[in-house]
Design a protein around this motif. Sequence first.
Motif, short mmCIF file in Angstrom:
data_model
loop_
_atom_site.label_atom_id
_atom_site.label_comp_id
_atom_site.label_asym_id
_atom_site.label_seq_id
_atom_site.Cartn_x
_atom_site.Cartn_y
_atom_site.Cartn_z
N MET A 169 -1.95 -5.68 -10.87
CA MET A 169 -2.80 -4.64 -11.45
C MET A 169 -2.30 -3.24 -11.09
SD MET A 169 -5.43 -4.55 -13.20
CE MET A 169 -5.68 -2.94 -13.91
N VAL A 170 -2.05 -3.06 -9.79
CA VAL A 170 -1.65 -1.73 -9.31
C VAL A 170 -0.24 -1.39 -9.83
CG1 VAL A 170 -1.29 -0.31 -7.24
CG2 VAL A 170 -3.17 -1.96 -7.31
N TYR A 171 0.61 -2.40 -9.91
CA TYR A 171 1.96 -2.19 -10.46
C TYR A 171 1.88 -1.82 -11.94
CZ TYR A 171 6.82 -3.11 -11.70
OH TYR A 171 8.10 -2.99 -12.16
N TYR A 172 1.03 -2.51 -12.67
CA TYR A 172 0.84 -2.24 -14.11
C TYR A 172 0.36 -0.81 -14.34
CZ TYR A 172 -0.81 -2.95 -18.90
OH TYR A 172 -1.02 -2.85 -20.25
N MET A 173 -0.44 -0.31 -13.39
CA MET A 173 -0.94 1.07 -13.49
C MET A 173 0.13 2.08 -13.08
SD MET A 173 -4.88 0.98 -12.19
CE MET A 173 -4.55 0.41 -10.55
N GLU A 174 1.31 1.59 -12.70
CA GLU A 174 2.40 2.44 -12.20
C GLU A 174 1.93 3.25 -11.00
OE1 GLU A 174 4.05 4.52 -15.64
OE2 GLU A 174 5.06 2.69 -16.27
N ALA A 175 1.16 2.53 -10.13
CA ALA A 175 0.62 3.19 -8.94
C ALA A 175 1.04 2.47 -7.66
CB ALA A 175 -0.91 3.23 -9.04
N SER A 176 2.04 1.58 -7.77
CA SER A 176 2.41 0.77 -6.60
C SER A 176 3.59 1.38 -5.86
CB SER A 176 2.79 -0.65 -7.07
OG SER A 176 3.20 -1.43 -5.96
N TYR A 177 3.38 1.70 -4.58
CA TYR A 177 4.48 2.14 -3.72
C TYR A 177 4.14 1.92 -2.26
CZ TYR A 177 1.96 6.37 -2.34
OH TYR A 177 1.03 7.22 -1.82
N VAL A 178 5.19 1.99 -1.40
CA VAL A 178 5.03 1.71 0.02
C VAL A 178 5.51 2.89 0.85
CG1 VAL A 178 7.32 0.67 0.34
CG2 VAL A 178 5.43 -0.12 1.76
N THR A 179 4.97 3.04 2.05
CA THR A 179 5.48 3.98 3.04
C THR A 179 5.79 3.20 4.31
OG1 THR A 179 3.95 5.62 2.14
CG2 THR A 179 5.00 6.17 4.24
N GLU A 180 6.99 3.39 4.85
CA GLU A 180 7.35 2.69 6.08
C GLU A 180 6.86 3.48 7.28
OE1 GLU A 180 11.45 1.62 6.20
OE2 GLU A 180 11.19 0.19 4.56
N GLY A 181 6.56 2.75 8.37
CA GLY A 181 6.05 3.43 9.55
C GLY A 181 6.58 2.85 10.84
N LYS A 182 6.07 3.38 11.94
CA LYS A 182 6.44 2.88 13.27
C LYS A 182 5.37 1.92 13.75
CE LYS A 182 6.61 6.90 15.38
NZ LYS A 182 6.41 8.10 14.54
N ALA A 183 5.69 1.16 14.81
CA ALA A 183 4.71 0.25 15.39
C ALA A 183 3.44 1.03 15.73
CB ALA A 183 5.28 -0.40 16.64
N GLN A 184 2.27 0.45 15.42
CA GLN A 184 1.01 1.16 15.63
C GLN A 184 0.54 1.06 17.07
OE1 GLN A 184 -1.94 -0.16 12.40
NE2 GLN A 184 -0.24 -1.55 12.17
#
Length: 345
Positions: A169-184
């Motif tokens: 659904m989110v991909y179809y809306m062209e709203a899908s992306y990720v942010t990489e992070g450090k260990a929490q």
Amino acid sequence: MQELGRLEDLPEDYRAALTAQNLVPLWPSLRAVLPPGKPIPRTKPTCWPYQTLRPLLIQAGELTPIEKAERRVLVLANPGHGLEKMQASATIYLGMQLLLPGEWAPAHRHTPNAVRMIVEGEGAYTTVDGEKCLMCRGDLILTPTGLWHEHGHDGDKPVVWLDVLDLPMVYYMEASYVTEGKAQAVTPESADRAYQRGGVVPSPVFTRASQPYPMLRYPWVEVRAALQALAASQPDIEAVQVAYVNPETGADCQKILGFSALMLRPGERLALPARSSAMVFHQIEGCAAVSLDGHQFSLGEADTCCIPGYTPLTLSNSAADQPAFIFIADDAPLQKKLGVYEVRH
Ligand code: 1HN
């Protein structure tokens, strides 16, 4: 219903002139996008038995180190959509994820919402938004949109869980992306303990109270106990089913996909009317048969199947001496918000 003109009925030069202007005639495609009476789903009823999936997932553990996978997942792809689309249904993504002892799947956050249903193993955990959530079989752990999450494993045997995301659904809306992070950094308080008892919530202030996702881990021991208490106290109830909700508002725990757990009493047969939402069934304990027009799936422990919307079906527990417990995911919350949800009796 009136048969409409076809594309081939139009002169070739006219069609070429339309194409050159990025124009398309509606009438040759109108019946395809608006079929009479009910939609024509791409989603095919599909079953993924754990017995055949598990060895392939374990093999993935040998073939691909976690550093080369980030998330070591075999996607449960519906052939009706094309396997490469990685969709179980139009809105639902399913994947079986393997984490081996000592492995770490690094922190990231993304726009699609995820939940994990723990299938096998002990000693793994997911840290979500600083909260360390232990993974025990049957637990449901939320990773809502935008929250940091990472997985670790201190145990000594493989851990497997089912990921359910609204990614299609989110991909179809062209709203899908990720942010990489450090260990929490792990925060000491745990919302899952704070919300462990039904009917009471921390008051007047609790650090998560202003957040849209106050509860991140729904322990199976609690959900199972709720189902058994419901079955015992309301023997005539039509379906022994509980929904995973936000304990502060009572609303669905996520905004796009909905989650529930169903208990089929020994010998119970439950007819479900056709609903517009697609459904996923994952067997937590016991055995159940899922029957619909033209298909019958026998679900044993850890088996998963997907059924398109607008499909009446029956669930049955043929065991005379033990209950069956099924985890259900559907896209009813999204459909209700959009005003397209319906039940056909
Ligand atoms: C994801 O973040 C996880 O965090 C698993 O374990 C599966 C599939 C698509 C997109 C993100 C995870 C995923 C995913």
